[in-house]
Design an enzyme around this catalytic site. Structure first.
Site, PDB file in Angstrom:
ATOM      1  N   SER A 131       0.802  -1.287   0.066  1.00  0.00           N
ATOM      2  CA  SER A 131      -0.134  -0.155   0.072  1.00  0.00           C
ATOM      3  C   SER A 131       0.865   0.993   0.069  1.00  0.00           C
ATOM      4  O   SER A 131       2.215   1.045   0.576  1.00  0.00           O
ATOM      5  CB  SER A 131      -0.864   0.067   1.282  1.00  0.00           C
ATOM      6  OG  SER A 131      -1.349   1.436   1.434  1.00  0.00           O
ATOM      7  N   TYR A 143      -1.509  -0.878  10.834  1.00  0.00           N
ATOM      8  CA  TYR A 143      -1.647  -1.207   9.427  1.00  0.00           C
ATOM      9  C   TYR A 143      -0.661  -0.724   8.365  1.00  0.00           C
ATOM     10  O   TYR A 143      -0.063  -1.470   7.712  1.00  0.00           O
ATOM     11  CB  TYR A 143      -3.107  -0.626   8.963  1.00  0.00           C
ATOM     12  CG  TYR A 143      -3.444  -0.598   7.199  1.00  0.00           C
ATOM     13  CD1 TYR A 143      -3.736  -1.911   6.982  1.00  0.00           C
ATOM     14  CD2 TYR A 143      -2.894   0.325   6.555  1.00  0.00           C
ATOM     15  CE1 TYR A 143      -4.157  -2.349   5.324  1.00  0.00           C
ATOM     16  CE2 TYR A 143      -3.039   0.002   4.776  1.00  0.00           C
ATOM     17  CZ  TYR A 143      -3.697  -1.123   4.458  1.00  0.00           C
ATOM     18  OH  TYR A 143      -3.851  -1.327   3.177  1.00  0.00           O
ATOM     19  N   LYS A 178       2.231  -2.844   6.110  1.00  0.00           N
ATOM     20  CA  LYS A 178       2.220  -2.729   4.446  1.00  0.00           C
ATOM     21  C   LYS A 178       3.649  -2.461   4.181  1.00  0.00           C
ATOM     22  O   LYS A 178       4.450  -2.886   3.228  1.00  0.00           O
ATOM     23  CB  LYS A 178       1.150  -1.721   4.062  1.00  0.00           C
ATOM     24  CG  LYS A 178      -0.228  -2.323   4.179  1.00  0.00           C
ATOM     25  CD  LYS A 178      -0.368  -3.304   3.085  1.00  0.00           C
ATOM     26  CE  LYS A 178      -1.653  -3.984   3.135  1.00  0.00           C
ATOM     27  NZ  LYS A 178      -1.875  -5.266   2.336  1.00  0.00           N
TER      28      LYS A 178
HETATM   29  N1  LIG Z   1      -8.705  -0.316  -0.952  1.00  0.00           N
HETATM   30  C1  LIG Z   1      -7.791   0.320  -1.098  1.00  0.00           C
HETATM   31  O1  LIG Z   1      -7.770   1.418  -1.025  1.00  0.00           O
HETATM   32  C2  LIG Z   1      -6.340  -0.285  -0.558  1.00  0.00           C
HETATM   33  C3  LIG Z   1      -5.239   0.495  -0.783  1.00  0.00           C
HETATM   34  C4  LIG Z   1      -3.950   0.087  -0.678  1.00  0.00           C
HETATM   35  C5  LIG Z   1      -3.657  -1.298  -0.401  1.00  0.00           C
HETATM   36  N2  LIG Z   1      -4.867  -2.073  -0.184  1.00  0.00           N
HETATM   37  C6  LIG Z   1      -4.536  -3.442   0.108  1.00  0.00           C
HETATM   38  O2  LIG Z   1      -5.371  -4.363  -0.920  1.00  0.00           O
HETATM   39  C7  LIG Z   1      -5.555  -5.651  -0.457  1.00  0.00           C
HETATM   40  C8  LIG Z   1      -7.284  -5.868  -0.725  1.00  0.00           C
HETATM   41  O3  LIG Z   1      -7.764  -4.898  -0.119  1.00  0.00           O
HETATM   42  P1  LIG Z   1      -9.340  -4.481  -0.762  1.00  0.00           P
HETATM   43  O4  LIG Z   1      -9.767  -2.970  -0.710  1.00  0.00           O
HETATM   44  O5  LIG Z   1      -9.776  -5.373  -1.849  1.00  0.00           O
HETATM   45  O6  LIG Z   1     -10.243  -5.252   0.517  1.00  0.00           O
HETATM   46  P2  LIG Z   1     -11.585  -6.045   0.527  1.00  0.00           P
HETATM   47  O7  LIG Z   1     -11.822  -5.806   2.249  1.00  0.00           O
HETATM   48  O8  LIG Z   1     -12.520  -5.255  -0.239  1.00  0.00           O
HETATM   49  O9  LIG Z   1     -11.294  -7.381   0.191  1.00  0.00           O
HETATM   50  C9  LIG Z   1     -10.431  -8.114   1.005  1.00  0.00           C
HETATM   51  C10 LIG Z   1     -10.762  -9.631   0.659  1.00  0.00           C
HETATM   52  O10 LIG Z   1      -9.770 -10.513   1.454  1.00  0.00           O
HETATM   53  C11 LIG Z   1     -10.568 -11.515   2.043  1.00  0.00           C
HETATM   54  N3  LIG Z   1      -9.715 -11.733   3.497  1.00  0.00           N
HETATM   55  C12 LIG Z   1      -9.773 -11.114   4.309  1.00  0.00           C
HETATM   56  N4  LIG Z   1      -8.964 -11.845   5.372  1.00  0.00           N
HETATM   57  C13 LIG Z   1      -8.726 -12.996   4.924  1.00  0.00           C
HETATM   58  C14 LIG Z   1      -8.098 -14.230   5.173  1.00  0.00           C
HETATM   59  N5  LIG Z   1      -7.465 -14.385   6.492  1.00  0.00           N
HETATM   60  N6  LIG Z   1      -7.809 -14.989   4.333  1.00  0.00           N
HETATM   61  C15 LIG Z   1      -8.023 -15.258   3.175  1.00  0.00           C
HETATM   62  N7  LIG Z   1      -8.882 -13.999   2.743  1.00  0.00           N
HETATM   63  C16 LIG Z   1      -8.986 -12.922   3.542  1.00  0.00           C
HETATM   64  C17 LIG Z   1     -11.858 -10.906   2.497  1.00  0.00           C
HETATM   65  O11 LIG Z   1     -12.879 -11.745   2.620  1.00  0.00           O
HETATM   66  C18 LIG Z   1     -11.941 -10.271   1.123  1.00  0.00           C
HETATM   67  O12 LIG Z   1     -12.741 -10.704  -0.006  1.00  0.00           O
HETATM   68  C19 LIG Z   1      -5.408  -5.298   1.277  1.00  0.00           C
HETATM   69  O13 LIG Z   1      -3.953  -6.071   1.327  1.00  0.00           O
HETATM   70  C20 LIG Z   1      -5.382  -4.105   1.375  1.00  0.00           C
HETATM   71  O14 LIG Z   1      -4.354  -3.651   2.294  1.00  0.00           O
HETATM   72  C21 LIG Z   1      -6.230  -1.835  -0.624  1.00  0.00           C
END
Ligand SMILES: NC(=O)c1ccc[n+]([C@@H]2O[C@H](COP(=O)([O-])OP(=O)(O)OC[C@H]3O[C@@H](n4cnc5c(N)ncnc54)[C@H](O)[C@@H]3O)[C@@H](O)[C@H]2O)c1
Length: 295
Positions: A184, A199, A203
């Site tokens: 991230s 968090y 990351k």
């Molecule tokens: N959305 C953002 O703005 C953003 C920005 C930077 C980084 N990220 C990173 O991107 C990744 C995905 O984020 P997102 O926004 O799609 O989140 P989201 O919550 O929409 O989706 C996350 C998915 O991971 C699954 N999950 C959670 N815990 C789990 C586990 N223990 N085992 C297996 N699956 C699990 C959830 O069920 C869900 O389907 C994350 O690592 C997040 O930190 C997101």
């Protein structure tokens, strides 16, 4: 003078990328970006960015896909949705998508091992692996419950490690594979105003994990890179933003491009990192954040 390879004058229309005009089912692109004949696996793929990565893979020619998520029903539902969306629309041939959807808790080493065992039993190999499963929580540091910090690290950091290690066990003997750990922009900046110290640190750990594993496996044909998105509109961020339009405005204001990203905006980046297009790239971080970290 070197003759231009592009059409000129009357015929100088943009080169078509539609299937009819290109005379092929797939839009034209550099062959090195293709994921045809590759087995691609994504954790946390039932929704959000992980699900978008699966779409990017299918659109780049992948027909052997693995969806891992916490709940079996969510993973299977997502697989069904993808089949209907792509086969139903005729974008890919009927019955050509082979999607394995499994329950897997990435915070459990045994669960990750079991999932990869099933993947190898079905497909015999795995070529591109994306560790996207992750969570975020906002607590002021002074009030953050210790058990929740541990859970966050178990999923975000240890989960990424177990996923990468299990992938490498199968990639190293074949001398090829690409692993992407989703980090991230929070690995670089301290987000404001929401408090999320663990968090952000998790990351940063994921980003450094990718570089460290990349060096360890560089001569074994396995590449490891990290992808660092900025604020993207997914379930994860929608939960934080629920009922707080002021926070969304703040995030947009802090982003030089003045908006949150659409998960679609990451499709090019994930295909680049997992395909041969990036075959001399390892240990790197690719940031896609609307310019957030540039200021
Ligand atoms: N959305 C953002 O703005 C953003 C920005 C930077 C980084 N990220 C990173 O991107 C990744 C995905 O984020 P997102 O926004 O799609 O989140 P989201 O919550 O929409 O989706 C996350 C998915 O991971 C699954 N999950 C959670 N815990 C789990 C586990 N223990 N085992 C297996 N699956 C699990 C959830 O069920 C869900 O389907 C994350 O690592 C997040 O930190 C997101």
């Amino acid at each position: 003078m070197i003759a231009s390879q592009w059409p000129t004058g009357e015929q100088a229309k943009p080169l078509s990328t539609t299937s009819e005009q290109a005379g092929a089912r797939r839009p034209k692109t550099l062959p090195s970006f293709s994921l045809e004949n590759k087995v691609c696996l994504v954790t946390g793929a039932a929704r959000g960015l992980g699900n978008e990565f699966c779409r990017a893979f299918i659109e780049s020619g992948c027909t052997s896909l693995v969806i891992l998520d916490l709940k079996d029903s969510d993973a299977k539902e997502a697989a069904e949705e993808l089949k209907n969306a792509y086969e139903g629309s005729g974008e890919v041939e009927k019955d050509s998508l082979n999607i394995l959807a499994l329950a897997c808790d990435v915070s459990s080493e045994a669960s990750v091992e079991a999932a990869f065992k099933d993947v190898i039993a079905k497909f015999g190999q795995v070529d591109a692996v994306v560790a996207s499963a992750g969570i975020v929580e906002n607590y002021p540091a002074l009030e953050y419950p210790a058990d929740r910090i541990k859970r966050l690290y178990d999923i975000n950091v240890h989960g990424a490690f177990y996923t990468a290690r299990e992938a490498a066990k199968h990639m190293i003997p074949r001398g090829s594979g690409s692993i992407v750990l989703v980090s991230s922009m929070s690995a670089t900046v301290v987000n404001i105003p929401q408090p999320q110290a663990p968090y952000n640190a998790s990351k940063a750990a994921v980003r450094h994990l990718a570089s460290s594993l990349a060096v360890e496996w560089a001569q074994k044909g396995v590449r490891v890179n990290s992808l660092s998105p900025g604020y993207m509109l997914t379930k994860l961020t929608r939960t934080i933003l629920a009922g707080d339009q002021e926070l969304k405005r703040k995030w947009e204001e802090l982003t030089p491009m003045g908006k949150m990203g659409d998960p679609e905006d990451l499709k090019g980046a994930i295909v680049y990192l997992t395909s041969d297009a990036s075959k001399f790239m390892t240990g790197a971080e690719l940031r896609v954040d609307g310019g957030y970290c540039a200021i």
